[in-house]
Design a protein around this motif. Structure first.
Motif, PDB file in Angstrom:
ATOM      1  N   PRO A   1      50.266  37.462  52.582  1.00 17.46           N
ATOM      2  CA  PRO A   1      49.143  38.353  52.881  1.00 17.46           C
ATOM      3  C   PRO A   1      49.174  39.633  52.054  1.00 17.46           C
ATOM      4  O   PRO A   1      48.134  40.192  51.736  1.00 17.46           O
ATOM      5  CB  PRO A   1      49.272  38.636  54.372  1.00 17.46           C
ATOM      6  CG  PRO A   1      50.651  38.257  54.744  1.00 17.46           C
ATOM      7  CD  PRO A   1      51.126  37.260  53.739  1.00 17.46           C
ATOM      8  N   ALA A   2      50.343  40.094  51.673  1.00 17.11           N
ATOM      9  CA  ALA A   2      50.435  41.305  50.856  1.00 17.11           C
ATOM     10  C   ALA A   2      49.828  41.066  49.477  1.00 17.11           C
ATOM     11  O   ALA A   2      49.150  41.940  48.936  1.00 17.11           O
ATOM     12  CB  ALA A   2      51.891  41.746  50.734  1.00 17.11           C
ATOM     13  N   LYS A   3      50.045  39.902  48.932  1.00 12.46           N
ATOM     14  CA  LYS A   3      49.488  39.575  47.624  1.00 12.46           C
ATOM     15  C   LYS A   3      47.962  39.523  47.697  1.00 12.46           C
ATOM     16  O   LYS A   3      47.274  40.001  46.792  1.00 12.46           O
ATOM     17  CB  LYS A   3      50.043  38.229  47.152  1.00 12.46           C
ATOM     18  CG  LYS A   3      49.655  37.855  45.753  1.00 12.46           C
ATOM     19  CD  LYS A   3      50.333  36.565  45.335  1.00 12.46           C
ATOM     20  CE  LYS A   3      49.946  36.175  43.933  1.00 12.46           C
ATOM     21  NZ  LYS A   3      50.594  34.924  43.517  1.00 12.46           N
ATOM     22  N   LYS A   4      47.443  38.970  48.784  1.00 11.38           N
ATOM     23  CA  LYS A   4      45.996  38.886  48.969  1.00 11.38           C
ATOM     24  C   LYS A   4      45.388  40.287  49.112  1.00 11.38           C
ATOM     25  O   LYS A   4      44.349  40.581  48.521  1.00 11.38           O
ATOM     26  CB  LYS A   4      45.690  38.054  50.212  1.00 11.38           C
ATOM     27  CG  LYS A   4      44.235  37.828  50.459  1.00 11.38           C
ATOM     28  CD  LYS A   4      44.018  36.940  51.667  1.00 11.38           C
ATOM     29  CE  LYS A   4      42.547  36.732  51.920  1.00 11.38           C
ATOM     30  NZ  LYS A   4      42.305  35.904  53.109  1.00 11.38           N
ATOM     31  N   LEU A   5      46.048  41.159  49.869  1.00 15.15           N
ATOM     32  CA  LEU A   5      45.562  42.526  50.028  1.00 15.15           C
ATOM     33  C   LEU A   5      45.626  43.289  48.714  1.00 15.15           C
ATOM     34  O   LEU A   5      44.724  44.066  48.398  1.00 15.15           O
ATOM     35  CB  LEU A   5      46.362  43.263  51.099  1.00 15.15           C
ATOM     36  CG  LEU A   5      46.015  42.936  52.551  1.00 15.15           C
ATOM     37  CD1 LEU A   5      46.984  43.630  53.496  1.00 15.15           C
ATOM     38  CD2 LEU A   5      44.592  43.323  52.875  1.00 15.15           C
ATOM     39  N   ARG A   6      46.678  43.091  47.951  1.00 15.02           N
ATOM     40  CA  ARG A   6      46.815  43.766  46.658  1.00 15.02           C
ATOM     41  C   ARG A   6      45.684  43.348  45.714  1.00 15.02           C
ATOM     42  O   ARG A   6      45.108  44.175  45.012  1.00 15.02           O
ATOM     43  CB  ARG A   6      48.170  43.426  46.046  1.00 15.02           C
ATOM     44  CG  ARG A   6      48.387  43.957  44.649  1.00 15.02           C
ATOM     45  CD  ARG A   6      48.481  45.434  44.606  1.00 15.02           C
ATOM     46  NE  ARG A   6      49.755  45.841  45.159  1.00 15.02           N
ATOM     47  CZ  ARG A   6      50.216  47.071  45.088  1.00 15.02           C
ATOM     48  NH1 ARG A   6      49.531  47.995  44.474  1.00 15.02           N
ATOM     49  NH2 ARG A   6      51.362  47.388  45.625  1.00 15.02           N
ATOM     50  N   LYS A   7      45.347  42.062  45.737  1.00 11.24           N
ATOM     51  CA  LYS A   7      44.272  41.567  44.885  1.00 11.24           C
ATOM     52  C   LYS A   7      42.929  42.166  45.319  1.00 11.24           C
ATOM     53  O   LYS A   7      42.117  42.568  44.478  1.00 11.24           O
ATOM     54  CB  LYS A   7      44.228  40.043  44.951  1.00 11.24           C
ATOM     55  CG  LYS A   7      43.286  39.415  43.966  1.00 11.24           C
ATOM     56  CD  LYS A   7      43.427  37.905  43.968  1.00 11.24           C
ATOM     57  CE  LYS A   7      42.523  37.300  42.929  1.00 11.24           C
ATOM     58  NZ  LYS A   7      42.657  35.844  42.867  1.00 11.24           N
ATOM     59  N   ALA A   8      42.688  42.257  46.625  1.00  4.84           N
ATOM     60  CA  ALA A   8      41.455  42.850  47.137  1.00  4.84           C
ATOM     61  C   ALA A   8      41.387  44.330  46.784  1.00  4.84           C
ATOM     62  O   ALA A   8      40.323  44.845  46.413  1.00  4.84           O
ATOM     63  CB  ALA A   8      41.362  42.657  48.646  1.00  4.84           C
ATOM     64  N   TYR A   9      42.526  45.016  46.866  1.00  2.00           N
ATOM     65  CA  TYR A   9      42.596  46.438  46.524  1.00  2.00           C
ATOM     66  C   TYR A   9      42.254  46.660  45.048  1.00  2.00           C
ATOM     67  O   TYR A   9      41.430  47.513  44.717  1.00  2.00           O
ATOM     68  CB  TYR A   9      43.994  46.968  46.841  1.00  2.00           C
ATOM     69  CG  TYR A   9      44.239  48.384  46.396  1.00  2.00           C
ATOM     70  CD1 TYR A   9      43.675  49.448  47.080  1.00  2.00           C
ATOM     71  CD2 TYR A   9      45.056  48.664  45.298  1.00  2.00           C
ATOM     72  CE1 TYR A   9      43.904  50.754  46.678  1.00  2.00           C
ATOM     73  CE2 TYR A   9      45.283  49.950  44.896  1.00  2.00           C
ATOM     74  CZ  TYR A   9      44.717  50.994  45.588  1.00  2.00           C
ATOM     75  OH  TYR A   9      44.933  52.290  45.185  1.00  2.00           O
ATOM     76  N   ASP A  10      42.852  45.871  44.195  1.00  2.37           N
ATOM     77  CA  ASP A  10      42.580  45.990  42.759  1.00  2.37           C
ATOM     78  C   ASP A  10      41.115  45.695  42.438  1.00  2.37           C
ATOM     79  O   ASP A  10      40.499  46.364  41.606  1.00  2.37           O
ATOM     80  CB  ASP A  10      43.483  45.049  41.959  1.00  2.37           C
ATOM     81  CG  ASP A  10      44.945  45.479  41.991  1.00  2.37           C
ATOM     82  OD1 ASP A  10      45.207  46.663  42.287  1.00  2.37           O
ATOM     83  OD2 ASP A  10      45.818  44.622  41.717  1.00  2.37           O
ATOM     84  N   SER A  11      40.564  44.705  43.120  1.00  2.00           N
ATOM     85  CA  SER A  11      39.168  44.346  42.904  1.00  2.00           C
ATOM     86  C   SER A  11      38.235  45.489  43.320  1.00  2.00           C
ATOM     87  O   SER A  11      37.281  45.807  42.606  1.00  2.00           O
ATOM     88  CB  SER A  11      38.839  43.083  43.697  1.00  2.00           C
ATOM     89  OG  SER A  11      37.467  42.790  43.618  1.00  2.00           O
ATOM     90  N   LYS A  12      38.504  46.115  44.463  1.00  2.00           N
ATOM     91  CA  LYS A  12      37.668  47.230  44.930  1.00  2.00           C
ATOM     92  C   LYS A  12      37.754  48.411  43.970  1.00  2.00           C
ATOM     93  O   LYS A  12      36.754  49.063  43.686  1.00  2.00           O
ATOM     94  CB  LYS A  12      38.080  47.686  46.333  1.00  2.00           C
ATOM     95  CG  LYS A  12      37.690  46.755  47.424  1.00  2.00           C
ATOM     96  CD  LYS A  12      36.197  46.728  47.624  1.00  2.00           C
ATOM     97  CE  LYS A  12      35.861  45.739  48.713  1.00  2.00           C
ATOM     98  NZ  LYS A  12      34.435  45.544  48.872  1.00  2.00           N
ATOM     99  N   LEU A  13      38.934  48.683  43.462  1.00  3.91           N
ATOM    100  CA  LEU A  13      39.076  49.778  42.512  1.00  3.91           C
ATOM    101  C   LEU A  13      38.315  49.502  41.224  1.00  3.91           C
ATOM    102  O   LEU A  13      37.700  50.407  40.648  1.00  3.91           O
ATOM    103  CB  LEU A  13      40.551  50.033  42.197  1.00  3.91           C
ATOM    104  CG  LEU A  13      41.350  50.764  43.258  1.00  3.91           C
ATOM    105  CD1 LEU A  13      42.790  50.943  42.790  1.00  3.91           C
ATOM    106  CD2 LEU A  13      40.740  52.102  43.591  1.00  3.91           C
ATOM    107  N   GLU A  14      38.332  48.258  40.783  1.00  5.09           N
ATOM    108  CA  GLU A  14      37.593  47.912  39.572  1.00  5.09           C
ATOM    109  C   GLU A  14      36.085  48.031  39.802  1.00  5.09           C
ATOM    110  O   GLU A  14      35.362  48.555  38.950  1.00  5.09           O
ATOM    111  CB  GLU A  14      37.943  46.494  39.127  1.00  5.09           C
ATOM    112  CG  GLU A  14      37.316  46.132  37.804  1.00  5.09           C
ATOM    113  CD  GLU A  14      37.763  44.778  37.278  1.00  5.09           C
ATOM    114  OE1 GLU A  14      37.180  44.338  36.273  1.00  5.09           O
ATOM    115  OE2 GLU A  14      38.671  44.164  37.867  1.00  5.09           O
TER     116      GLU A  14
END
Length: 59
Positions: free
Chosen positions: A9-22
């Motif tokens: 789940p941490a990897k999924k959240l990190r990917k969502a975080y990076d996507s929102k920042l982009e």
């Protein structure tokens, strides 16, 4: 034994975080400050969830 098959789940959240920042970066470049602020706020919420998850896993 098959721990590598479990979803992280941490990897999924990190990917969502990076996507929102982009997305926020693109909104800022396009001059849409309201959307930029909304996306930045959403990314901050995801970051909070990520840090809470990492703290829980560290215990």
């Amino acid at each position: 034994m098959f721990g590598f098959l479990k979803p992280n789940p941490a990897k999924k959240l990190r990917k969502a975080y990076d996507s929102k920042l982009e997305q926020a970066m693109h909104a800022q470049r396009n001059g849409d400050m309201r959307l930029y602020a909304d996306l930045t706020e959403q990314s901050e919420q995801i970051w909070q969830q990520l840090t809470e998850l990492e703290k829980a896993n560290a215990k």
